[in-house]
Structures are given as C-alpha cells and as structure tokens.
Design an enzyme around this catalytic site. Structure first.
Site, PDB file in Angstrom:
ATOM      1  N   CYS A  14      10.734  -3.540   9.224  1.00 20.58           N
ATOM      2  CA  CYS A  14      11.307  -2.086   8.779  1.00 20.58           C
ATOM      3  C   CYS A  14      11.421  -1.345  10.310  1.00 20.58           C
ATOM      4  CB  CYS A  14      10.434  -1.182   7.776  1.00 20.58           C
ATOM      5  SG  CYS A  14      10.268  -2.362   6.466  1.00 20.58           S
ATOM      6  N   HIS A  27      11.153   6.152   9.272  1.00 19.89           N
ATOM      7  CA  HIS A  27      11.476   5.229   8.347  1.00 19.89           C
ATOM      8  C   HIS A  27      10.957   5.819   6.974  1.00 19.89           C
ATOM      9  CE1 HIS A  27      11.516   1.582   6.238  1.00 19.89           C
ATOM     10  NE2 HIS A  27      10.135   1.471   6.041  1.00 19.89           N
ATOM     11  N   ASN A  41      12.478   2.535  -0.153  1.00 23.22           N
ATOM     12  CA  ASN A  41      12.350   1.638   0.971  1.00 23.22           C
ATOM     13  C   ASN A  41      13.584   0.818   1.357  1.00 23.22           C
ATOM     14  OD1 ASN A  41      11.637   0.573   3.281  1.00 23.22           O
ATOM     15  ND2 ASN A  41       9.415   0.294   2.809  1.00 23.22           N
TER      16      ASN A  41
HETATM   17  N1  COA Z   1       1.970   1.553 -10.869  1.00 26.98           N
HETATM   18  C1  COA Z   1       0.785   1.718 -11.336  1.00 26.98           C
HETATM   19  N2  COA Z   1       0.007   1.634 -10.570  1.00 26.98           N
HETATM   20  C2  COA Z   1      -0.144   0.809  -9.638  1.00 26.98           C
HETATM   21  C3  COA Z   1       1.163   0.424  -8.986  1.00 26.98           C
HETATM   22  C4  COA Z   1       2.182   0.769  -9.860  1.00 26.98           C
HETATM   23  N3  COA Z   1       3.579   0.291  -9.310  1.00 26.98           N
HETATM   24  N4  COA Z   1       0.793  -0.322  -7.860  1.00 26.98           N
HETATM   25  C5  COA Z   1      -0.434  -0.217  -7.803  1.00 26.98           C
HETATM   26  N5  COA Z   1      -1.249   0.468  -8.769  1.00 26.98           N
HETATM   27  C6  COA Z   1      -2.401   0.703  -8.866  1.00 26.98           C
HETATM   28  C7  COA Z   1      -3.370  -0.140  -8.293  1.00 26.98           C
HETATM   29  O1  COA Z   1      -3.518  -1.479  -9.117  1.00 26.98           O
HETATM   30  C8  COA Z   1      -4.828   0.570  -8.324  1.00 26.98           C
HETATM   31  O2  COA Z   1      -5.331   0.547  -9.359  1.00 26.98           O
HETATM   32  P1  COA Z   1      -6.900   0.151  -9.422  1.00 26.98           P
HETATM   33  O3  COA Z   1      -7.552   1.461  -8.797  1.00 26.98           O
HETATM   34  O4  COA Z   1      -7.366   0.079 -10.691  1.00 26.98           O
HETATM   35  O5  COA Z   1      -7.255  -0.882  -8.650  1.00 26.98           O
HETATM   36  C9  COA Z   1      -4.258   2.067  -8.083  1.00 26.98           C
HETATM   37  O6  COA Z   1      -2.947   2.007  -8.645  1.00 26.98           O
HETATM   38  C10 COA Z   1      -4.274   2.639  -6.701  1.00 26.98           C
HETATM   39  O7  COA Z   1      -3.719   1.671  -5.812  1.00 26.98           O
HETATM   40  P2  COA Z   1      -3.716   1.863  -4.275  1.00 26.98           P
HETATM   41  O8  COA Z   1      -2.963   0.731  -3.566  1.00 26.98           O
HETATM   42  O9  COA Z   1      -4.977   2.572  -3.838  1.00 26.98           O
HETATM   43  O10 COA Z   1      -2.662   3.133  -4.220  1.00 26.98           O
HETATM   44  P3  COA Z   1      -1.984   4.035  -3.063  1.00 26.98           P
HETATM   45  O11 COA Z   1      -2.124   5.448  -3.411  1.00 26.98           O
HETATM   46  O12 COA Z   1      -2.684   3.427  -1.802  1.00 26.98           O
HETATM   47  O13 COA Z   1      -0.714   3.669  -3.099  1.00 26.98           O
HETATM   48  C11 COA Z   1       1.006   2.333  -2.205  1.00 26.98           C
HETATM   49  C12 COA Z   1      -0.205   2.253  -3.156  1.00 26.98           C
HETATM   50  C13 COA Z   1       1.539   0.930  -2.152  1.00 26.98           C
HETATM   51  C14 COA Z   1       2.127   3.326  -2.564  1.00 26.98           C
HETATM   52  C15 COA Z   1       0.671   2.996  -0.763  1.00 26.98           C
HETATM   53  O14 COA Z   1      -0.452   2.152  -0.408  1.00 26.98           O
HETATM   54  C16 COA Z   1       1.729   2.564   0.321  1.00 26.98           C
HETATM   55  O15 COA Z   1       2.796   3.265   0.214  1.00 26.98           O
HETATM   56  N6  COA Z   1       1.691   1.627   1.226  1.00 26.98           N
HETATM   57  C17 COA Z   1       2.485   1.476   2.148  1.00 26.98           C
HETATM   58  C18 COA Z   1       3.675   0.771   1.502  1.00 26.98           C
HETATM   59  C19 COA Z   1       4.881   0.770   2.779  1.00 26.98           C
HETATM   60  O16 COA Z   1       5.415   1.504   3.137  1.00 26.98           O
HETATM   61  N7  COA Z   1       5.159  -0.493   3.097  1.00 26.98           N
HETATM   62  C20 COA Z   1       6.330  -1.015   3.839  1.00 26.98           C
HETATM   63  C21 COA Z   1       6.100  -0.363   4.988  1.00 26.98           C
HETATM   64  S1  COA Z   1       7.365  -0.704   6.260  1.00 26.98           S
END
Ligand code: COA
Length: 328
Positions: A111, A253, A283
C-alpha cells in the site's frame, strides 16, 4: 534547476458497487461495525475476467488526457496484485496505451506503492532515462481476499489512479519532491500474501488458506500505520525547509478513517487538513492516494504531502505543489 512536475491525474473504478449491507448478507458483519471501525460505506469490485492492467490502462489514458494529451516514455506501475508473475503488468499497459517500446516496470511496496512509484518516476526523469513518466497505482485486491474472513473481506476495494510526471522548474505548479521512504522487514509477518512466490510456488499442491489469501494482523498494522505515516512527514517537511504545520493538506493512504485521524492528531494537524475519502472506495492500496486527490482535489498552489504505509513493512511520503489541473 529542473524537477519532476505533476502534469495530469486520472483514475478508474470498476462499475460494480458493493455496499456494507451486501457483505453483511453473506458474512457475520454489519454496516454499523464497518462504518464505525473504518469509515467504509461501499467499495468497487472487479468482475471475474477484469485484471489490474485493465484498470491501469483506463487510469493511464485519463491521466494523459488530463495532462493535455501526448504520450509518455516510461510507465511505472505500483501494484500488489499484478496480472501475473511474468510478464510484468507495465509492459502490457504501455503497449495497450500505444506508447511504443518504452521503459516499463512494476514495483511492489504494497500500500506504500504510490509514493515509491512517484520517487521512481522522478528518478527516471532526473537521470535522463525518460522525459515524461506515467506513474500508476492499480489494484484488484478483492481477487485475493478470503470471502469467508470478515477481518479482511470488508476492508478492501479495487481501483486505479495515475499521475503524468514531466520536467519543470523547482517552483513550477506541480513540482514534486522531496521524498521520504523507508521499510522494516523485521515486522513483515503482520501483512502477507504468500502463495505464488518462490517460497510457495503456484504449483504447490498443499497451499493453506493462510497462504492463498491476504492475511493481516489488523491491530498491529493499525499501530504501525499511524506511527510510520506520522513519522515520515517530519523528515519530509525538514527536507523541504518547512514544518509539518506548513502543509496545506496531507493526503494519506486511505486504509481506515481512524488511522488518518490518528495521524492528524499525532502531528497536531487540524483533521480537516487530512481528507478522508475512504467511504466509497474502501482500501484500494496503491490507488488510494490518486483516488483521494481526484475525489476531493486540493486547491491549486497548495503544498500537499502524500503519505502511505503498507506491508513489507514499507512507507513513504512525497511533497507536491498542487497544480491547476482537471482530474480525468
Ligand atoms: N464485522 C464485525 N466484527 C468484526 C469484523 C467485521 N468485519 N472484523 C473483526 N470483527 C470483530 C473481531 O472479531 C473482534 O471481536 P472480539 O472482540 O469478539 O474478538 C472485534 O470485532 C474487534 O476487533 P478488532 O480487531 O479489535 O477491531 P479494531 O477496532 O482493531 O478494527 C480493523 C479492526 C481491521 C478495522 C483495524 O484494526 C484496522 O483498520 N487495521 C488496519 C487495517 C489496514 O489498514 N490494513 C491495510 C494497511 S495498508
């Protein structure tokens, strides 16, 4: 003194729009979860048969038109999702654009690809290997996602965006640079797509789902993304003889609206100076910065910092004096 100058901007998106509610019908997720955690409302997805090169050609054509026509004598495609391992995507795109036998290369810094692509394009111009470069970020990441993995399937979309770079004076509208680029291979395991490389060649018969699909430790990626994008902008500003507060806008980004807000807060920049356009595109990896610039264009003359982070880990930023152009 001459420098690389942005002359044109073009983008391309697949026609098929998939909303959060569409995904919630097949996955254990909800519009509310996706919107509040990421800012994403919908994404565009290619249909089977459409490849990254198709989107790159469309964005490239539009960028050349936005630049007032003419061609380019080099094509740089930043992509994580090339059409295939061999041949590269760029040579076919150059051919389909009718550019002739020009320099054509793919580069993969996930990315972070758009700033890296711009630096590469500026380098080709600086050494005299090219006089006009088409730098394209193009992706079809939805083809590489596990449709059953809600932690990744909701986050990505497909698209492409391109700049035309020419040469001009260092204070010309569109002047590009300085740049700041970096990597940290010691944390590479937090974002992977393993199948198809020399570690796990395509003919492997025992590929696991973790190898076949994009895998991500979302929380770790989030943490690194905020830190690395924020930290890239300080040396960038210093190289330009500025401070971060002097940037009129920061186009980061578009991976997650909360990541962009956290970068703004960390740098003590007003959030409105860091546009968030992820809502309709999700994204799109290397395409997200040009898509953001086309969706919410800066004002001509603005000192605009572009900054990205991705797997590798890799990150990079570039400064551009925004030109008066019509995005194609
Ligand atoms: N729908 C509903 N629940 C979801 C889910 C979805 N699509 N994806 C994950 N969950 C759940 C998880 O299982 C977790 O449940 P639990 O607490 O029972 O285990 C809960 O939501 C929280 O998950 P968590 O990973 O802590 O959420 P978060 O607030 O950190 O958000 C992302 C998750 C992926 C949105 C966030 O971490 C993120 O944006 N990371 C960077 C991703 C990115 O940008 N990648 C590319 C970079 S170039």
């Amino acid at each position: 003194m001459t420098t690389a100058v942005v002359e044109g901007l073009g983008t391309a998106l697949p026609a098929r729009r998939v909303t959060n509610d569409d995904l919630a019908r097949v996955l254990d997720t909800s519009d509310e979860w996706i919107r509040t955690r990421t800012g994403i409302v919908a994404r565009r997805m290619v249909d089977e048969g459409t490849v990254t090169g198709d989107l790159a050609v469309e964005a490239g054509e539009r960028a050349l038109k936005s630049a007032g026509g003419g061609g380019a004598d080099a094509v740089v495609i930043a992509t994580t999702t090339p059409d295939q391992l061999l041949p590269n995507t760029a040579a076919g795109v150059a051919d389909r654009l009718g550019l002739g036998h020009v320099a054509a290369l793919d580069l993969n810094t996930a990315c972070a690809g758009f700033p890296y692509g711009l630096a590469t394009g500026a380098g080709l111009l600086a050494i005299g290997a090219a006089s006009r470069v088409l730098v394209i970020g193009a992706e079809t990441l939805t083809r590489f996602l596990d449709p059953a993995d809600r932690s990744t399937a909701v986050l990505f979309g497909d698209g492409a965006g391109a700049f035309v770079l020419g040469r001009g004076e260092a204070d010309a509208p569109g002047a590009l640079g300085p740049f700041e680029l970096g990597s940290d291979g010691s944390a590479s395991e937090i974002l992977t797509l393993t199948a198809g490389g020399s570690r796990r060649p395509p003919h492997s018969t025992d590929l696991t789902d973790d190898e076949k699909y994009l895998k991500m430790d979302g929380r770790e990626v989030y943490r690194h993304a905020v830190r690395r994008m924020a930290e890239s902008l300080t040396p960038l500003a210093e190289r330009a003889g500025m401070t971060v507060g002097d940037f009129d806008a920061v186009y980061a980004h578009q991976a997650n609206s909360r990541i962009i807000e956290a970068v703004a807060d960390r740098l003590e920049l007003p959030r409105e100076r860091c546009p968030v356009t992820i809502g309709e595109h999700a994204n799109t990896s290397t395409a997200s910065i040009p898509l953001a610039l086309a969706s919410a264009p800066p004002n001509p003359g603005d000192r605009v910092a572009l900054v990205a982070f991705g797997g590798g880990l890799a990150w990079g930023s570039a400064l551009v004096r925004w030109p008066d152009l019509e995005p194609g």
